[in-house]
Motif scaffolding. Structure first.
Motif, PDB file in Angstrom:
ATOM      1  N   SER A  73      76.996  42.764  51.553  1.00  0.00           N
ATOM      2  CA  SER A  73      76.099  42.295  52.609  1.00  0.00           C
ATOM      3  C   SER A  73      75.377  41.033  52.175  1.00  0.00           C
ATOM      4  N   VAL A  74      75.112  40.924  50.870  1.00  0.00           N
ATOM      5  CA  VAL A  74      74.426  39.752  50.319  1.00  0.00           C
ATOM      6  C   VAL A  74      75.024  39.430  48.960  1.00  0.00           C
ATOM      7  N   ASP A  75      75.315  38.169  48.735  1.00  0.00           N
ATOM      8  CA  ASP A  75      75.730  37.729  47.405  1.00  0.00           C
ATOM      9  C   ASP A  75      74.526  37.089  46.715  1.00  0.00           C
ATOM     10  N   VAL A  76      74.359  37.394  45.431  1.00  0.00           N
ATOM     11  CA  VAL A  76      73.245  36.863  44.647  1.00  0.00           C
ATOM     12  C   VAL A  76      73.794  35.963  43.563  1.00  0.00           C
TER      13      VAL A  76
ATOM     14  N   VAL B  60      75.091  35.819  53.945  1.00  0.00           N
ATOM     15  CA  VAL B  60      73.758  35.607  53.404  1.00  0.00           C
ATOM     16  C   VAL B  60      73.840  35.563  51.881  1.00  0.00           C
ATOM     17  N   VAL B  61      73.205  34.564  51.289  1.00  0.00           N
ATOM     18  CA  VAL B  61      73.199  34.444  49.838  1.00  0.00           C
ATOM     19  C   VAL B  61      71.769  34.299  49.335  1.00  0.00           C
ATOM     20  N   CYS B  62      71.554  34.793  48.146  1.00  0.00           N
ATOM     21  CA  CYS B  62      70.292  34.593  47.443  1.00  0.00           C
ATOM     22  C   CYS B  62      70.595  33.863  46.138  1.00  0.00           C
ATOM     23  N   VAL B  63      69.604  33.186  45.623  1.00  0.00           N
ATOM     24  CA  VAL B  63      69.687  32.581  44.295  1.00  0.00           C
ATOM     25  C   VAL B  63      68.524  33.125  43.491  1.00  0.00           C
ATOM     26  N   CYS B  64      68.784  33.499  42.252  1.00  0.00           N
ATOM     27  CA  CYS B  64      67.745  34.099  41.417  1.00  0.00           C
ATOM     28  C   CYS B  64      68.013  33.733  39.963  1.00  0.00           C
TER      29      CYS B  64
ATOM     30  N   MET C 281      63.697  31.721  43.295  1.00  0.00           N
ATOM     31  CA  MET C 281      64.265  32.824  44.064  1.00  0.00           C
ATOM     32  C   MET C 281      64.248  32.400  45.530  1.00  0.00           C
ATOM     33  N   ARG C 282      65.415  32.448  46.176  1.00  0.00           N
ATOM     34  CA  ARG C 282      65.480  31.996  47.562  1.00  0.00           C
ATOM     35  C   ARG C 282      66.616  32.701  48.297  1.00  0.00           C
ATOM     36  N   ALA C 283      66.539  32.692  49.627  1.00  0.00           N
ATOM     37  CA  ALA C 283      67.569  33.296  50.467  1.00  0.00           C
ATOM     38  C   ALA C 283      67.853  32.367  51.641  1.00  0.00           C
ATOM     39  N   ALA C 284      69.141  32.262  51.996  1.00  0.00           N
ATOM     40  CA  ALA C 284      69.550  31.404  53.109  1.00  0.00           C
ATOM     41  C   ALA C 284      70.964  31.800  53.514  1.00  0.00           C
ATOM     42  N   ARG C 285      71.478  31.147  54.552  1.00  0.00           N
ATOM     43  CA  ARG C 285      72.867  31.328  54.965  1.00  0.00           C
ATOM     44  C   ARG C 285      73.761  30.448  54.095  1.00  0.00           C
ATOM     45  N   ARG C 286      74.840  31.028  53.607  1.00  0.00           N
ATOM     46  CA  ARG C 286      75.701  30.317  52.666  1.00  0.00           C
ATOM     47  C   ARG C 286      76.261  29.023  53.250  1.00  0.00           C
ATOM     48  N   GLU C 287      76.839  29.080  54.436  1.00  0.00           N
ATOM     49  CA  GLU C 287      77.461  27.891  55.006  1.00  0.00           C
ATOM     50  C   GLU C 287      76.437  26.792  55.253  1.00  0.00           C
ATOM     51  N   ALA C 288      75.242  27.180  55.677  1.00  0.00           N
ATOM     52  CA  ALA C 288      74.199  26.186  55.917  1.00  0.00           C
ATOM     53  C   ALA C 288      73.789  25.514  54.610  1.00  0.00           C
ATOM     54  N   LEU C 289      73.664  26.300  53.536  1.00  0.00           N
ATOM     55  CA  LEU C 289      73.308  25.724  52.231  1.00  0.00           C
ATOM     56  C   LEU C 289      74.364  24.729  51.755  1.00  0.00           C
ATOM     57  N   LEU C 290      75.637  25.121  51.883  1.00  0.00           N
ATOM     58  CA  LEU C 290      76.707  24.240  51.434  1.00  0.00           C
ATOM     59  C   LEU C 290      76.797  22.986  52.292  1.00  0.00           C
TER      60      LEU C 290
END
Length: 226
Positions: free
Chosen positions: A11-14, A83-87, A153-162
């Motif tokens: 559901s979410v990749d970190v 949905v992706v998070c970075v940590c 630490m952040r969360a966003a939509r993967r395609e939008a980030l790329l």
């Protein structure tokens, strides 16, 4: 121990940018919530970080180009969830708090959710590093980006980030991310997260000199992106 899951089922990749974090990774990976898949972007570790991550079920991607921004991008490219998070992978942030960020995103209240760090002890965030962060955040607010922390630490939509035209592959990445997101009209909000003493020494702001250099580089990046 986490269990590896198929990217179509996560559901979410970190994304966990990683450089010599073998000591911290077990705790970090074990704290991931159910349904959250770890994508460890290994940036040239020599301490066995990649092996530790694989043993605990994480997806590991080798990112030979050195730099925080390069590692984040490599992890995003390897991710598969919407949905992706970075940590950070150094144990300073608790992945168990990621659902709080994701909830703000999936509820439609924001396009980018940042974890605003709240130190759990005086050792967690040295005064020089905290001051440097505050200086850069203030300059961002003057540019119309409503943040108080360049939170790792952040969360966003993967395609939008790329899709954001971010060029910085090093430690200016968080700054350029926020500037580009602001220019694109993204709704950016912050939510409080715990900030613990990291395992090992910081590679960016571990000393006052390191902090001064980071502030200098980020100030120069602000000028370039004006």
């Amino acid at each position: 121990m986490i269990t590896q899951c198929d990217p179509t089922q996560a559901s979410v990749d970190v994304v966990l940018p990683c450089l010599d974090e073998a000591e911290a990774l077990p705790w970090v990976l074990d704290r991931l919530p159910p349904g959250y898949r770890a994508v460890v972007a290994d940036n040239g570790s020599r301490d066995g970080s990649a092996r530790v991550a694989r043993e605990r079920g994480a997806v590991v991607v080798d990112v030979p180009r050195r730099g925080y921004g390069a590692a984040v991008r490599g992890g995003l490219l390897a991710a598969g969830a919407e949905v992706v998070c970075v940590c950070d992978a150094d144990g300073s942030l608790d992945p168990a708090q990621l659902p709080g960020l994701v909830a703000e995103l999936t509820a439609g209240r924001a396009d980018l959710v940042l974890g605003r760090r709240r130190p759990t002890s005086p050792r967690a965030w040295p005064p020089h590093a905290r001051l440097g962060n505050a200086v850069v955040a203030q300059r961002l607010r003057r540019r119309g980006v409503p943040v108080h922390d360049l939170g790792p630490m952040r969360a966003a939509r993967r395609e939008a980030l790329l899709g954001l035209p971010i060029a910085d592959g090093r430690f200016g990445y968080p700054l350029e991310l926020l500037l580009r997101a602001g220019q694109a009209g993204w709704r950016i909000i912050e939510t409080d997260v715990d900030y613990r003493p990291r395992v090992g020494r910081s590679k960016v702001t571990g000393t006052p000199l390191g902090t001064a250099r980071a502030v200098r580089d980020m100030t120069a990046a602000l000028a370039r992106l004006r």
